[in-house]
Structures are given as structure tokens and as C-alpha cells.
Write an enzyme that holds these catalytic residues in place. Structure first.
Site, PDB file in Angstrom:
ATOM      1  N   ARG A  25      55.196  45.339  46.599  1.00 27.87           N
ATOM      2  CA  ARG A  25      54.135  44.507  45.998  1.00 27.87           C
ATOM      3  C   ARG A  25      52.859  44.438  46.841  1.00 27.87           C
ATOM      4  NH1 ARG A  25      57.032  45.567  42.920  1.00 27.87           N
ATOM      5  NH2 ARG A  25      58.160  44.353  41.365  1.00 27.87           N
ATOM      6  N   GLU A  79      53.029  35.618  43.606  1.00 26.25           N
ATOM      7  CA  GLU A  79      52.665  37.015  43.359  1.00 26.25           C
ATOM      8  C   GLU A  79      51.260  37.149  42.743  1.00 26.25           C
ATOM      9  OE1 GLU A  79      55.744  39.769  41.641  1.00 26.25           O
ATOM     10  OE2 GLU A  79      54.109  40.236  40.271  1.00 26.25           O
ATOM     11  N   SER A  93      56.202  37.383  36.879  1.00 25.15           N
ATOM     12  CA  SER A  93      56.945  36.680  37.940  1.00 25.15           C
ATOM     13  C   SER A  93      55.945  35.955  38.831  1.00 25.15           C
ATOM     14  CB  SER A  93      57.731  37.672  38.790  1.00 25.15           C
ATOM     15  OG  SER A  93      58.702  38.296  37.992  1.00 25.15           O
TER      16      SER A  93
HETATM   17  C1  LIG Z   1      54.580  39.240  31.142  1.00 25.35           C
HETATM   18  C2  LIG Z   1      54.249  39.922  32.443  1.00 25.35           C
HETATM   19  C3  LIG Z   1      55.165  40.783  33.032  1.00 25.35           C
HETATM   20  C4  LIG Z   1      54.863  41.440  34.237  1.00 25.35           C
HETATM   21  N1  LIG Z   1      55.791  42.285  34.775  1.00 25.35           N
HETATM   22  C5  LIG Z   1      55.519  42.927  35.948  1.00 25.35           C
HETATM   23  C6  LIG Z   1      56.483  43.822  36.527  1.00 25.35           C
HETATM   24  O1  LIG Z   1      57.535  44.064  35.968  1.00 25.35           O
HETATM   25  N2  LIG Z   1      56.177  44.399  37.712  1.00 25.35           N
HETATM   26  C7  LIG Z   1      54.995  44.176  38.345  1.00 25.35           C
HETATM   27  O2  LIG Z   1      54.783  44.751  39.427  1.00 25.35           O
HETATM   28  N3  LIG Z   1      54.057  43.349  37.808  1.00 25.35           N
HETATM   29  C8  LIG Z   1      54.292  42.728  36.641  1.00 25.35           C
HETATM   30  N4  LIG Z   1      53.370  41.861  36.104  1.00 25.35           N
HETATM   31  C9  LIG Z   1      52.097  41.638  36.804  1.00 25.35           C
HETATM   32  C10 LIG Z   1      50.937  42.520  36.287  1.00 25.35           C
HETATM   33  O3  LIG Z   1      51.239  43.034  35.017  1.00 25.35           O
HETATM   34  C11 LIG Z   1      50.645  43.686  37.208  1.00 25.35           C
HETATM   35  O4  LIG Z   1      50.370  43.218  38.493  1.00 25.35           O
HETATM   36  C12 LIG Z   1      49.449  44.506  36.704  1.00 25.35           C
HETATM   37  O5  LIG Z   1      49.409  45.738  37.374  1.00 25.35           O
HETATM   38  C13 LIG Z   1      48.116  43.817  36.916  1.00 25.35           C
HETATM   39  O6  LIG Z   1      47.118  44.660  36.361  1.00 25.35           O
HETATM   40  P1  LIG Z   1      45.840  44.053  35.659  1.00 25.35           P
HETATM   41  O7  LIG Z   1      45.026  45.208  35.210  1.00 25.35           O
HETATM   42  O8  LIG Z   1      46.207  43.069  34.620  1.00 25.35           O
HETATM   43  O9  LIG Z   1      45.136  43.349  36.897  1.00 25.35           O
HETATM   44  P2  LIG Z   1      44.395  41.935  36.940  1.00 25.35           P
HETATM   45  O10 LIG Z   1      45.364  40.851  36.658  1.00 25.35           O
HETATM   46  O11 LIG Z   1      43.162  41.984  36.115  1.00 25.35           O
HETATM   47  O12 LIG Z   1      43.996  41.892  38.488  1.00 25.35           O
HETATM   48  C14 LIG Z   1      44.983  41.766  39.486  1.00 25.35           C
HETATM   49  C15 LIG Z   1      44.375  42.126  40.844  1.00 25.35           C
HETATM   50  O13 LIG Z   1      44.031  43.516  40.854  1.00 25.35           O
HETATM   51  C16 LIG Z   1      42.631  43.680  41.078  1.00 25.35           C
HETATM   52  N5  LIG Z   1      42.206  44.805  40.235  1.00 25.35           N
HETATM   53  C17 LIG Z   1      42.482  45.009  38.921  1.00 25.35           C
HETATM   54  N6  LIG Z   1      41.912  46.156  38.513  1.00 25.35           N
HETATM   55  C18 LIG Z   1      41.263  46.668  39.591  1.00 25.35           C
HETATM   56  C19 LIG Z   1      40.466  47.828  39.813  1.00 25.35           C
HETATM   57  N7  LIG Z   1      40.232  48.698  38.839  1.00 25.35           N
HETATM   58  N8  LIG Z   1      39.952  48.014  41.047  1.00 25.35           N
HETATM   59  C20 LIG Z   1      40.177  47.147  42.048  1.00 25.35           C
HETATM   60  N9  LIG Z   1      40.915  46.048  41.900  1.00 25.35           N
HETATM   61  C21 LIG Z   1      41.437  45.805  40.692  1.00 25.35           C
HETATM   62  C22 LIG Z   1      41.984  42.369  40.681  1.00 25.35           C
HETATM   63  O14 LIG Z   1      40.766  42.189  41.369  1.00 25.35           O
HETATM   64  C23 LIG Z   1      43.061  41.386  41.127  1.00 25.35           C
HETATM   65  O15 LIG Z   1      42.951  41.174  42.510  1.00 25.35           O
HETATM   66  C24 LIG Z   1      53.627  41.203  34.885  1.00 25.35           C
HETATM   67  C25 LIG Z   1      52.701  40.330  34.282  1.00 25.35           C
HETATM   68  C26 LIG Z   1      53.001  39.698  33.078  1.00 25.35           C
HETATM   69  C27 LIG Z   1      52.004  38.779  32.452  1.00 25.35           C
END
Ligand SMILES: Cc1cc2nc3c(=O)[nH]c(=O)nc-3n(C[C@H](O)[C@H](O)[C@H](O)COP(=O)(O)OP(=O)(O)OC[C@H]3O[C@@H](n4cnc5c(N)ncnc54)[C@H](O)[C@@H]3O)c2cc1C
Length: 348
Positions: free
Chosen positions: A164, A342, A241
Site C-alpha cells: 500500500r 488507508e 477499506s
Molecule cells: C468500494 C471500494 C473498494 C476498494 N477496494 C480496493 C482494493 O481492493 N484494493 C486497493 O488497493 N484499493 C481499494 N480501494 C481504494 C481505491 O480504489 C484505490 O486506492 C484507487 O487506486 C484510488 O484511485 P483513484 O483514482 O480513485 O484515486 P483518488 O482517490 O482520486 O486519489 C487517491 C490518491 O492518489 C493521488 N492520485 C490520484 N491520481 C493521481 C495521478 N494521476 N497522479 C498523481 N497522484 C494521483 C491523489 O492525489 C490521492 O493522493 C477501494 C475503494 C473503494 C471505494
């Protein structure tokens, strides 16, 4: 590129809490990212990079500066030497890419089916699920470096992937804007079938399941836990999570076992966690008085997953934080372990 003002952020997140962005832009290319960065610099505005909003808790006050939403699109494929490289724009929806890879019969990301969010979000916390992590297939990451305004390619090793974490959310937090990610997948490769839930699903099958059936099984298992964003399922109003599985020292582990034994309980053992002396955060939360379906005003715990804090409707970020702190306090009192959240906290 259009700069908007006072844009509500809650609808752009899965948890649906938080205030507005003072300024907001969507960037579809490296040039637009550079333009947005100079807009923020010229006005001395703090910058926040938004992907799919699935790992965020936005404060009730919102973000006082510029929110830059990555909208770089495109999935390019190149096959040779028994492997396929997929170059994917940071703004692409992650699961759309997984669907494409599986349809092409390319192995390496099938267990990560159904994880919400964008492709650009996956390297940040080295997304993992059901026995796979993106670090196993990421070849390189194309970034805009805020330090010198250059676009450069980082090889996987330079990203410092661990459980992570990566340089993007630790040592170099806030330095890089991810524009594109390249994944190295294996055409015709075998699916990963290691995780207990998945093995159980395929127990009794004579043949190795196809990548498509692994994808379908993962999505079904995730939906049953509200870990797949499904319209109408209130338990999906979460950030996934909420706590990481804590990695313990030998002493901490002994202390936890001692406390469990005194309560006539047994700390559950999972092969995937044991190797790194990681314990289940879900077990700790459930054994500290917060079971599935727990409710406290407008927030609670998902009815389907002990680790997901959910917005039961109209919750504020303060409500979410209140429950987070309550859980952390109880777990520490009862088990002597500090749970680390997380999601990313924005504007606090
Ligand atoms: C229902 C649910 C289930 C999930 N299951 C999992 C799982 O099984 N495993 C897991 O690891 N995670 C899980 N997650 C967490 C999440 O889906 C992941 O962490 C996902 O990769 C976040 O991506 P995002 O584009 O939504 O990022 P955001 O939520 O928009 O941003 C998260 C972080 O990443 C940064 N970021 C995003 N895009 C960029 C970019 N292009 N450049 C630089 N920084 C950036 C943001 O600044 C922030 O700090 C889950 C979330 C939910 C809601």
C-alpha cells in the site's frame, strides 16, 4: 481548458463527503497539466491531484486551492516476445482497462477486477487485492515532475513499491503527477489463484479457470462485500477499506496473542498475511465493538465489510473522522495496536 470555481467535491468521491474546490480544472494531456500547474503557481494556490476519488476523505471546508482532475485517456497495446505492454492514460477507469486486458486474454491484473478509481491512482498506493498487486505488472510510470516541470518516465524500481505504498504517497508525496502507466502482461498466461476466497470459489473445478471466469468471480465476491461500486447499494458509499492491515514486530505480535488468549480468542491466521506478520485489521475492528452494520448517527460500518466506514447519507467529513478516531482509540485500548488509515485526507 476551462477553470471552474467553487466546485463541490463530494459528488466526485465515493464517500460523498466534503466541501468545494476553490478552483477546478480537468487536464486531458501533459500540456494541459503544465498549464494547470502554472495557473496554480501564478496565484500561489495549493494543488491537489484528483483521480477517481475512491480513496479520499475531503474535509468539510473543501480544498482552498486548485483541484486538478486527471483526464488523460487512451489504452495502447504492443505485443512482442511473449508479452503485451499496455500504455494506459491516467484518467482511464481502472476496471475498463482490466476488462480490456482480460478480453485480450492477457494475465496479470485479473484479480484486481472491480477496484474502483483511475489508472493513475493505482501506482500511488500500489493497489492490491485477491493476491495481486499492480507493482507486479507495472513496467513504468510517466510523470510530470513538479520539481522542475519536466515529463519523465520512472521505471518500476524507482517507484519504491511496497504494501500500500510507493514513493508517490511517502518520500515523494506531492512531487509527481502521473500521466500514464505502462503494464507488462502475459498473453495466454495462467490466472493467479492463490487467495483463499477465490480458491474456495473454484474448489472442485477440474480445469484451471480462464481469466474471464476469475474476473467474474472476483467481481461477484467484491459485490457481496460492497467492494464493487454498485448503483443503489448504500454500503458502497465508502472509501473502501478504511484501515491498513498492521504489520507487527515480533514483540507486538506476542502481545496481541497474549491479549487474545486472555479473552479466549484466537488471532486469525491467513497465509497471505502471516508471511509478513500482518494481522487482519477487520478482525481487530470487529473485536473492539464495531461489527458489520454498526451505526452511529449518519455514519457506520458497512453491513457487508467490517473495514469499510460508510456514509449513511448526509454525513459530514467530521462525522467520518469521529468514527475513525473512536475505532482507533478502542483498538489501541483493547489490543495495543495503532491502526493506520488507508484513505488520503484532503484539506484537513
Ligand atoms: C468500494 C471500494 C473498494 C476498494 N477496494 C480496493 C482494493 O481492493 N484494493 C486497493 O488497493 N484499493 C481499494 N480501494 C481504494 C481505491 O480504489 C484505490 O486506492 C484507487 O487506486 C484510488 O484511485 P483513484 O483514482 O480513485 O484515486 P483518488 O482517490 O482520486 O486519489 C487517491 C490518491 O492518489 C493521488 N492520485 C490520484 N491520481 C493521481 C495521478 N494521476 N497522479 C498523481 N497522484 C494521483 C491523489 O492525489 C490521492 O493522493 C477501494 C475503494 C473503494 C471505494
Amino acid at each position: 481548458m476551462m477553470t471552474l470555481e467553487n466546485v463541490p467535491l463530494a459528488p466526485l468521491t465515493t464517500l460523498k463527503v466534503g466541501g468545494p474546490a476553490r478552483y477546478f480544472v480537468e487536464a486531458k494531456s501533459a500540456a494541459e497539466v503544465a498549464e494547470a500547474v502554472s495557473f496554480a503557481r501564478s496565484r500561489d494556490l495549493p494543488l491537489f491531484v484528483l483521480g477517481g476519488g475512491s480513496n479520499l476523505v475531503v474535509s468539510d471546508a473543501g480544498w482552498p486551492g486548485l483541484v486538478l482532475k486527471l483526464a488523460v485517456s487512451g489504452i495502447e497495446e504492443c505485443t512482442g516476445n511473449g508479452e503485451t505492454l499496455f500504455e494506459v492514460g491516467a484518467g482511464e477507469e481502472w476496471d475498463r482497462f482490466v476488462a480490456r486486458a482480460v478480453a485480450r486474454n492477457c494475465a496479470g491484473v485479473e484479480c484486481l477486477s472491480g477496484v474502483p478509481g483511475s489508472v493513475g491512482g493505482t501506482p500511488v498506493q500500489n493497489v492490491g487485492a485477491y493476491g495481486q498487486e499492480v507493482s507486479e505488472t507495472i513496467e513504468s510510470v510517466l510523470v510530470f515532475d513538479l520539481k522542475d516541470g519536466q515529463v519523465r518516465e520512472l521505471c518500476a524500481e524507482a517507484c519504491g513499491f511496497q504494501y500500500r505504498t510507493s514513493i508517490f504517497n511517502t518520500s515523494e508525496r506531492g512531487r509527481f503527477i502521473i500521466l500514464r502507466v505502462t503494464y507488462r502482461l502475459t498473453p495466454g498466461g495462467k490466472p493467479r489463484l492463490e487467495y483463499a476466497d477465490l480458491k474456495k470459489h473454484f474448489a472442485g473445478f477440474q480445469q484451471t479457470p480462464s481469466l474471464t471466469s476469475i474476473r467474474e468471480a472476483v467481481r461477484r465476491i467484491r459485490a457481496a462485500k460492497a467492494m464493487l461500486i454498485t448503483a443503489g447499494d448504500e454500503d458502497c458509499r465508502s472509501a473502501g477499506s478504511f484501515f491498513k492491515n498492521p504489520v507487527l514486530s515480533a514483540d507486538q505480535y506476542d502481545e496481541l496473542t497474549r491479549r487474545a488468549t486472555a479473552k479466549l480468542l484466537q488471532v486469525p491466521s491467513y497465509p497471505a498475511l502471516d508471511a509478513q506478520r500482518k494481522v487482519s485489521a477487520a478482525w481487530l475492528v470487529e473485536h473492539s465493538g464495531f461489527s458489520r452494520g454498526y451505526s452511529s448517527g449518519r455514519v457506520g460500518i458497512s453491513r457487508k465489510h467490517a473495514l469499510a466506514i460508510v456514509n449513511r447519507g448526509e454525513a459530514t467529513a467530521a462525522d467520518i473522522l469521529g468514527l475513525k478516531e473512536h475505532i482507533q482509540q478502542r483498538v489501541e485500548e483493547l489490543w495495543g495496536i495503532q491502526l493506520e488509515p488507508e484513505p488520503v485526507f484532503v484539506g484537513f
